[in-house]
Write a protein that holds these residues in place. Structure first.
Motif, PDB file in Angstrom:
ATOM      1  N   SER A  42      80.996   0.331  -6.371  1.00 32.09           N
ATOM      2  CA  SER A  42      80.452   1.684  -6.352  1.00 32.09           C
ATOM      3  C   SER A  42      79.051   1.721  -6.951  1.00 32.09           C
ATOM      4  O   SER A  42      78.155   2.385  -6.411  1.00 32.09           O
ATOM      5  CB  SER A  42      81.380   2.614  -7.127  1.00 32.09           C
ATOM      6  OG  SER A  42      80.834   3.892  -7.214  1.00 32.09           O
ATOM      7  N   SER A  55      79.960   7.339  -4.188  1.00 30.20           N
ATOM      8  CA  SER A  55      80.858   8.322  -4.801  1.00 30.20           C
ATOM      9  C   SER A  55      82.212   8.348  -4.111  1.00 30.20           C
ATOM     10  O   SER A  55      83.243   8.523  -4.769  1.00 30.20           O
ATOM     11  CB  SER A  55      80.223   9.707  -4.782  1.00 30.20           C
ATOM     12  OG  SER A  55      80.010  10.129  -3.445  1.00 30.20           O
ATOM     13  N   ILE A  56      82.249   8.155  -2.797  1.00 32.57           N
ATOM     14  CA  ILE A  56      83.537   8.070  -2.088  1.00 32.57           C
ATOM     15  C   ILE A  56      84.288   6.824  -2.524  1.00 32.57           C
ATOM     16  O   ILE A  56      85.512   6.862  -2.739  1.00 32.57           O
ATOM     17  CB  ILE A  56      83.305   8.079  -0.559  1.00 32.57           C
ATOM     18  CG1 ILE A  56      82.745   9.423  -0.119  1.00 32.57           C
ATOM     19  CG2 ILE A  56      84.581   7.761   0.194  1.00 32.57           C
ATOM     20  CD1 ILE A  56      83.637  10.599  -0.397  1.00 32.57           C
ATOM     21  N   GLU A  57      83.591   5.718  -2.678  1.00 31.23           N
ATOM     22  CA  GLU A  57      84.206   4.488  -3.191  1.00 31.23           C
ATOM     23  C   GLU A  57      84.794   4.728  -4.574  1.00 31.23           C
ATOM     24  O   GLU A  57      85.910   4.304  -4.867  1.00 31.23           O
ATOM     25  CB  GLU A  57      83.150   3.387  -3.252  1.00 31.23           C
ATOM     26  CG  GLU A  57      83.605   2.112  -3.878  1.00 31.23           C
ATOM     27  CD  GLU A  57      84.192   1.145  -2.895  1.00 31.23           C
ATOM     28  OE1 GLU A  57      84.928   0.270  -3.340  1.00 31.23           O
ATOM     29  OE2 GLU A  57      83.914   1.271  -1.692  1.00 31.23           O
ATOM     30  N   VAL A  60      87.869   7.476  -4.069  1.00 33.02           N
ATOM     31  CA  VAL A  60      89.027   7.076  -3.277  1.00 33.02           C
ATOM     32  C   VAL A  60      89.623   5.778  -3.787  1.00 33.02           C
ATOM     33  O   VAL A  60      90.802   5.722  -4.145  1.00 33.02           O
ATOM     34  CB  VAL A  60      88.652   6.959  -1.785  1.00 33.02           C
ATOM     35  CG1 VAL A  60      89.791   6.376  -0.984  1.00 33.02           C
ATOM     36  CG2 VAL A  60      88.272   8.315  -1.240  1.00 33.02           C
TER      37      VAL A  60
END
Length: 83
Positions: A42, A55-57, A60
């Motif tokens: 990330s 941010s999705i990494e 999630v």
């Protein structure tokens, strides 16, 4: 030049965490190494300017998947790998 050095340091940390995650005998330690690997991934994405993917990494994979693995190991009493 400094960006290349920072990227190489993050890449080296990612390689070390990945090797530690697959070579660890303790499942909890392996999942913690996986957690740190996802944090480094990330930070690499954010460092490269891909803040949305970073941010999705972070949300999630680091926030959901690794915590789910830790809870499953805690609830099922994951044993150490024996040779």
């Amino acid at each position: 030049m400094i960006y290349t050095i920072i990227f190489l340091i993050l890449a080296a940390i990612a390689i070390i965490m990945a090797l530690s995650a697959i070579s660890s005998k303790n499942l909890i330690h392996s999942s913690i190494f996986l957690f740190m690997l996802m944090l480094v991934f990330s930070s690499i994405f954010i460092f490269l300017g891909l803040s949305f993917i970073g941010s999705i990494e972070l949300l999630v994979y680091t926030g959901s998947i690794v915590i789910l693995i830790v809870f499953v190991l805690m609830l099922t009493g994951g044993k150490d790998v024996e040779e």
